[in-house]
Design a protein around this motif. Structure first.
Motif, PDB file in Angstrom:
ATOM      1  N   ARG A  33       0.850  -1.195   0.000  1.00 35.07           N
ATOM      2  CA  ARG A  33       0.000   0.000   0.000  1.00 35.07           C
ATOM      3  C   ARG A  33       0.880   1.237   0.000  1.00 35.07           C
ATOM      4  NH1 ARG A  33      -4.865   2.133   3.495  1.00 35.07           N
ATOM      5  NH2 ARG A  33      -5.028   4.139   2.449  1.00 35.07           N
ATOM      6  N   LYS A  34       0.499   2.198  -0.828  1.00 37.06           N
ATOM      7  CA  LYS A  34       1.197   3.476  -0.883  1.00 37.06           C
ATOM      8  C   LYS A  34       0.387   4.524  -0.138  1.00 37.06           C
ATOM      9  CE  LYS A  34       3.472   2.611  -5.282  1.00 37.06           C
ATOM     10  NZ  LYS A  34       3.740   3.076  -6.631  1.00 37.06           N
ATOM     11  N   TYR A  35       1.088   5.322   0.679  1.00 42.64           N
ATOM     12  CA  TYR A  35       0.478   6.436   1.383  1.00 42.64           C
ATOM     13  C   TYR A  35       1.175   7.716   0.938  1.00 42.64           C
ATOM     14  CZ  TYR A  35      -1.533   3.099   4.723  1.00 42.64           C
ATOM     15  OH  TYR A  35      -2.237   2.075   5.311  1.00 42.64           O
ATOM     16  N   LEU A  36       0.415   8.772   0.824  1.00 46.16           N
ATOM     17  CA  LEU A  36       0.984  10.070   0.492  1.00 46.16           C
ATOM     18  C   LEU A  36       1.468  10.773   1.757  1.00 46.16           C
ATOM     19  CD1 LEU A  36      -1.704  11.333  -2.046  1.00 46.16           C
ATOM     20  CD2 LEU A  36       0.531  10.303  -2.557  1.00 46.16           C
ATOM     21  N   LYS A  37       2.401  11.680   1.578  1.00 40.86           N
ATOM     22  CA  LYS A  37       2.871  12.499   2.692  1.00 40.86           C
ATOM     23  C   LYS A  37       1.654  13.122   3.381  1.00 40.86           C
ATOM     24  CE  LYS A  37       5.664  16.576   3.656  1.00 40.86           C
ATOM     25  NZ  LYS A  37       6.552  17.591   3.093  1.00 40.86           N
ATOM     26  N   GLY A  38       1.598  12.975   4.694  1.00 40.87           N
ATOM     27  CA  GLY A  38       0.489  13.537   5.468  1.00 40.87           C
ATOM     28  C   GLY A  38      -0.633  12.557   5.751  1.00 40.87           C
ATOM     29  N   GLN A  39      -0.707  11.455   4.989  1.00 38.04           N
ATOM     30  CA  GLN A  39      -1.758  10.467   5.229  1.00 38.04           C
ATOM     31  C   GLN A  39      -1.479   9.682   6.502  1.00 38.04           C
ATOM     32  OE1 GLN A  39      -2.080   8.329   1.314  1.00 38.04           O
ATOM     33  NE2 GLN A  39      -4.261   8.395   1.828  1.00 38.04           N
ATOM     34  N   PRO A  93      -9.026   0.298  20.252  1.00 39.32           N
ATOM     35  CA  PRO A  93      -8.684   1.630  19.740  1.00 39.32           C
ATOM     36  C   PRO A  93      -7.262   2.071  20.082  1.00 39.32           C
ATOM     37  CG  PRO A  93     -10.909   1.640  20.603  1.00 39.32           C
ATOM     38  CD  PRO A  93     -10.305   0.302  20.973  1.00 39.32           C
ATOM     39  N   SER A  94      -6.662   2.737  19.143  1.00 39.21           N
ATOM     40  CA  SER A  94      -5.276   3.173  19.248  1.00 39.21           C
ATOM     41  C   SER A  94      -5.130   4.394  20.148  1.00 39.21           C
ATOM     42  CB  SER A  94      -4.749   3.508  17.850  1.00 39.21           C
ATOM     43  OG  SER A  94      -3.459   4.033  17.923  1.00 39.21           O
ATOM     44  N   ASP A  95      -4.051   4.405  20.915  1.00 39.50           N
ATOM     45  CA  ASP A  95      -3.684   5.576  21.710  1.00 39.50           C
ATOM     46  C   ASP A  95      -2.872   6.561  20.876  1.00 39.50           C
ATOM     47  OD1 ASP A  95      -4.855   4.622  24.096  1.00 39.50           O
ATOM     48  OD2 ASP A  95      -3.068   3.424  24.533  1.00 39.50           O
ATOM     49  N   TYR A  96      -2.420   6.117  19.706  1.00 39.55           N
ATOM     50  CA  TYR A  96      -1.488   6.899  18.899  1.00 39.55           C
ATOM     51  C   TYR A  96      -1.983   7.086  17.468  1.00 39.55           C
ATOM     52  CZ  TYR A  96       1.719   5.693  22.673  1.00 39.55           C
ATOM     53  OH  TYR A  96       2.307   5.535  23.900  1.00 39.55           O
ATOM     54  N   ASN A  97      -1.385   8.073  16.824  1.00 45.41           N
ATOM     55  CA  ASN A  97      -1.521   8.289  15.388  1.00 45.41           C
ATOM     56  C   ASN A  97      -0.231   7.811  14.732  1.00 45.41           C
ATOM     57  OD1 ASN A  97      -3.977  10.211  15.241  1.00 45.41           O
ATOM     58  ND2 ASN A  97      -2.682  11.161  16.779  1.00 45.41           N
ATOM     59  N   VAL A  98      -0.346   7.232  13.557  1.00 42.27           N
ATOM     60  CA  VAL A  98       0.824   6.937  12.733  1.00 42.27           C
ATOM     61  C   VAL A  98       0.591   7.666  11.419  1.00 42.27           C
ATOM     62  CG1 VAL A  98       2.243   5.175  11.619  1.00 42.27           C
ATOM     63  CG2 VAL A  98       1.163   4.677  13.832  1.00 42.27           C
ATOM     64  N   GLN A  99       1.443   8.655  11.147  1.00 48.16           N
ATOM     65  CA  GLN A  99       1.271   9.518   9.991  1.00 48.16           C
ATOM     66  C   GLN A  99       2.538   9.516   9.144  1.00 48.16           C
ATOM     67  OE1 GLN A  99       1.108  13.770  10.751  1.00 48.16           O
ATOM     68  NE2 GLN A  99      -0.444  14.031   9.163  1.00 48.16           N
ATOM     69  N   CYS A 100       2.359   9.527   7.838  1.00 49.86           N
ATOM     70  CA  CYS A 100       3.499   9.533   6.921  1.00 49.86           C
ATOM     71  C   CYS A 100       4.075  10.946   6.806  1.00 49.86           C
ATOM     72  CB  CYS A 100       3.074   9.015   5.547  1.00 49.86           C
ATOM     73  SG  CYS A 100       2.513   7.305   5.631  1.00 49.86           S
ATOM     74  N   ILE A 101       5.375  11.045   6.990  1.00 51.26           N
ATOM     75  CA  ILE A 101       6.087  12.317   6.860  1.00 51.26           C
ATOM     76  C   ILE A 101       6.521  12.503   5.411  1.00 51.26           C
ATOM     77  CG2 ILE A 101       8.121  13.617   7.622  1.00 51.26           C
ATOM     78  CD1 ILE A 101       8.001  12.004  10.233  1.00 51.26           C
ATOM     79  N   GLU A 102       6.700  11.409   4.721  1.00 53.56           N
ATOM     80  CA  GLU A 102       7.044  11.396   3.294  1.00 53.56           C
ATOM     81  C   GLU A 102       6.056  10.463   2.600  1.00 53.56           C
ATOM     82  OE1 GLU A 102      11.904  11.413   4.074  1.00 53.56           O
ATOM     83  OE2 GLU A 102      10.943   9.616   3.303  1.00 53.56           O
TER      84      GLU A 102
END
Length: 193
Positions: A33-39, A93-102
């Protein structure tokens, strides 16, 4: 997909020896799976449904407190995992966010497929145990350094341990990871290290 999936298989082979049959079974369960920066890979409050192995890119794991402040607890780059392990394992439910920086590309494995793989390829349990042990040790070392080192020394340690990451992320994120303001980080960097 095959070349990228082979990258993942090679990584696993660094820890446990896989037979050709093991490899085929694993490859039948993973997806790319590809994620965009910020997703977001997962957001705070959602259940983490997939574990993700980074083929390319960079992500951050953070939580947002009641005042709306972000606190970064981890960065992940190639050959690391971009998942919220507590939520993934518990399916709560997650305690955290995982977000793409790139822009980031992941090999993903659903919770159900991972459980199936543990039965079909038992040595994968050893692989994941070894990975989790390494992550736990790194987490414990980070806690000790947070309590025992000055902010300046924590920054120096961060740049020595993760020079690749430090070059790829904005300085305000480094400051958040260290638990200091970006202004204080700027002062630290402007002193003779």
């Amino acid at each position: 997909m095959e070349e990228k999936s082979q990258y993942f298989i090679n990584f696993i082979n660094n820890y446990v020896a896989l037979s050709e049959e093991d490899k085929e079974i694993i490859l039948s369960k993973v997806s790319i799976r590809k994620y965009l920066k910020g997703q977001y890979v997962v957001q705070q409050g959602d259940v983490c449904r997939n574990s993700g192995f980074i083929i390319s890119g960079c992500s951050r794991t953070f939580y947002v407190d009641d005042n709306g402040e972000e606190h970064i607890v981890m960065f992940s780059i190639e050959n690391w995992w971009a998942s919220e392990i507590g939520s993934f394992v518990s399916q709560k439910p997650s305690d955290y966010n995982v977000q793409c920086i790139e822009d980031t590309e992941l090999i993903q494995l659903s919770f159900e497929d991972q459980e199936d793989l543990f039965k079909a390829v038992p040595k994968l349990e050893r692989f994941f145990r070894l990975i989790l042990e390494q992550a736990f040790v790194a987490s414990q070392k980070r806690i000790v350094s947070t309590f025992s080192l000055s902010a300046k020394d924590q920054y120096i340690q961060f740049t020595k341990l993760y020079p690749e990451i430090e070059k790829r992320i904005p300085q305000y994120m480094v400051a958040s990871y260290l638990g200091i303001t970006k202004e204080f980080l700027s002062k630290i960097k402007n002193t003779n290290l």
